[in-house]
Design a protein around this motif. Structure first.
Motif, short mmCIF file in Angstrom:
data_model
loop_
_atom_site.label_atom_id
_atom_site.label_comp_id
_atom_site.label_asym_id
_atom_site.label_seq_id
_atom_site.Cartn_x
_atom_site.Cartn_y
_atom_site.Cartn_z
N GLY A 166 0.81 -1.21 0.00
CA GLY A 166 0.00 0.00 0.00
C GLY A 166 0.84 1.26 0.00
N LEU A 205 -3.94 -5.39 -3.50
CA LEU A 205 -4.05 -4.70 -2.21
C LEU A 205 -5.30 -5.20 -1.50
CD1 LEU A 205 -3.26 -1.03 -3.30
CD2 LEU A 205 -1.67 -2.75 -2.41
N GLN A 219 -8.62 3.16 0.59
CA GLN A 219 -7.79 4.32 0.91
C GLN A 219 -7.13 4.89 -0.34
OE1 GLN A 219 -5.12 2.66 3.80
NE2 GLN A 219 -6.60 2.77 5.48
N VAL A 273 -7.03 -1.12 2.13
CA VAL A 273 -6.03 -0.29 1.45
C VAL A 273 -6.56 0.17 0.09
CG1 VAL A 273 -3.68 -0.22 0.54
CG2 VAL A 273 -4.14 -1.41 2.68
#
Length: 333
Positions: free
Chosen positions: A158, A185, A192, A189
């Motif tokens: 990440g 990922l 995000q 993550v």
């Protein structure tokens, strides 16, 4: 309105021992300033080759044989390597699919972040360092100065992806192409990274092209969508149009195969039967016909043009399957 990026009639061919592979055929795509445009489709549909063609990084045996790629009215397909090099990382940047293979393991994060900034003459080493630290913090990396001096192996997947985003932003480009930016990922993550991209796009006035096979990513961040299958665009429109009223059988199949769309009685995901046809040699007719539940003999006879389902929403099919009602379109009997 003049598009920031306009692709018209793009064809990319790859020489193979068995003949010419038509990786991308007659692709049209427009990206406006401040837009997030997602290109979606299964593996091998031509998404990544299209992205590499945009930025002039096609594999050695791949060639643009037709069409144009206009970036602010400049045809990138006609530029030499020096011209493309002046644009790459400067006006256009790319976030690649796997950051561990794209980041040089023998160089620090800071060296790789500042290289393009210095190469394009954006400032001195002090300015490069300050911008790199600022961007590392902006993409959510704490202790930025420490990370600046570390090597890629010290960072998680990440964090490496966030470094790739910061690297793409170093020279303040107008367009960023993100090729599967959340692959490998975990879900948290992924969310995000997508939130970071969306925030940066709004804050910096960027245009984004996101290459993905994940419809969840498309629904979350896209303004407009191009669905590709076997090297062709088969449907284009706004995200609400393509998700809410799909016109192409392949788009319908993709949506039904997503987790959460399973039939309530069987609790089983729908699948698209068959396999993608070989793209080597001459192909005529609909490339999806061997997997399509609505195929008719006429689908094999000639290449099929895009039809308009509604304003700014087009699809490449002889039949209108929106709302589950296959009807003939374009005057074909």
């Amino acid at each position: 309105m003049t598009s920031l990026l306009s692709i018209q009639g793009l064809q990319v061919d790859i020489a193979t021992p068995g003949g010419t592979l038509q990786a991308v055929k007659n692709l049209n795509l427009d990206v406006q300033r401040g837009e997030t445009h997602c290109i979606v489709g299964e593996s091998g549909c031509g998404k990544s080759i299209t992205a590499l063609a945009m930025i002039g990084l096609l594999p050695e045996k791949a060639r643009i044989t037709a069409g144009s790629i206009l970036f602010e009215q400049q045809n990138l397909a006609c530029l030499n390597e020096a011209g493309l090099s002046n644009l790459r990382g400067n006006r256009m940047a790319m976030i690649f699919q796997e950051p561990m293979t794209c980041l040089n393991p023998t160089l620090t994060i800071g060296t790789q972040l500042t290289e393009g900034f210095l190469r394009h003459g954006k400032g001195n080493r002090k300015a490069a360092y300050e911008r790199a630290i600022m961007l590392l913090e902006k993409v959510g990396i704490s202790a930025a100065d420490k990370r600046f001096h570390q090597y890629p192996y010290s960072l998680s997947g990440g964090l490496r992806q966030r470094v790739m985003i910061a690297m793409a932003l170093m020279c303040e480009p107008d367009l960023i192409i993100a090729d599967e930016p959340t692959t490998a990922l975990d879900v948290t993550v992924q969310a995000q990274i997508l939130a970071t991209l969306s925030e940066l796009k709004s804050e910096m006035g960027l245009s984004l092209i996101v290459i993905t096979h994940d419809l969840g990513v498309v629904a979350r961040i896209a303004d407009n969508v191009t669905v590709m299958y076997a090297g062709e665009a088969v449907e284009t429109g706004t995200v609400s149009q393509v998700f809410g009223n799909p016109g192409h059988p392949y788009t319908v199949g993709l949506q039904k195969s997503v987790v959460g769309s399973a039939d309530r009685d069987s609790q089983r995901l729908s699948v698209i039967p068959g396999r993608v046809p070989s793209l080597v040699g001459g192909l005529t007719g609909c490339r999806f016909r061997n997997r399509c539940p609505h195929a008719i003999p006429k689908c094999a006879e000639a290449d099929i043009d895009m039809s308009e389902l509604e304003a700014d929403h087009t699809y490449r099919c002889l039949r209108n399957v929106s709302a589950g009602r296959p009807e003939m379109t374009g005057g074909v009997l």
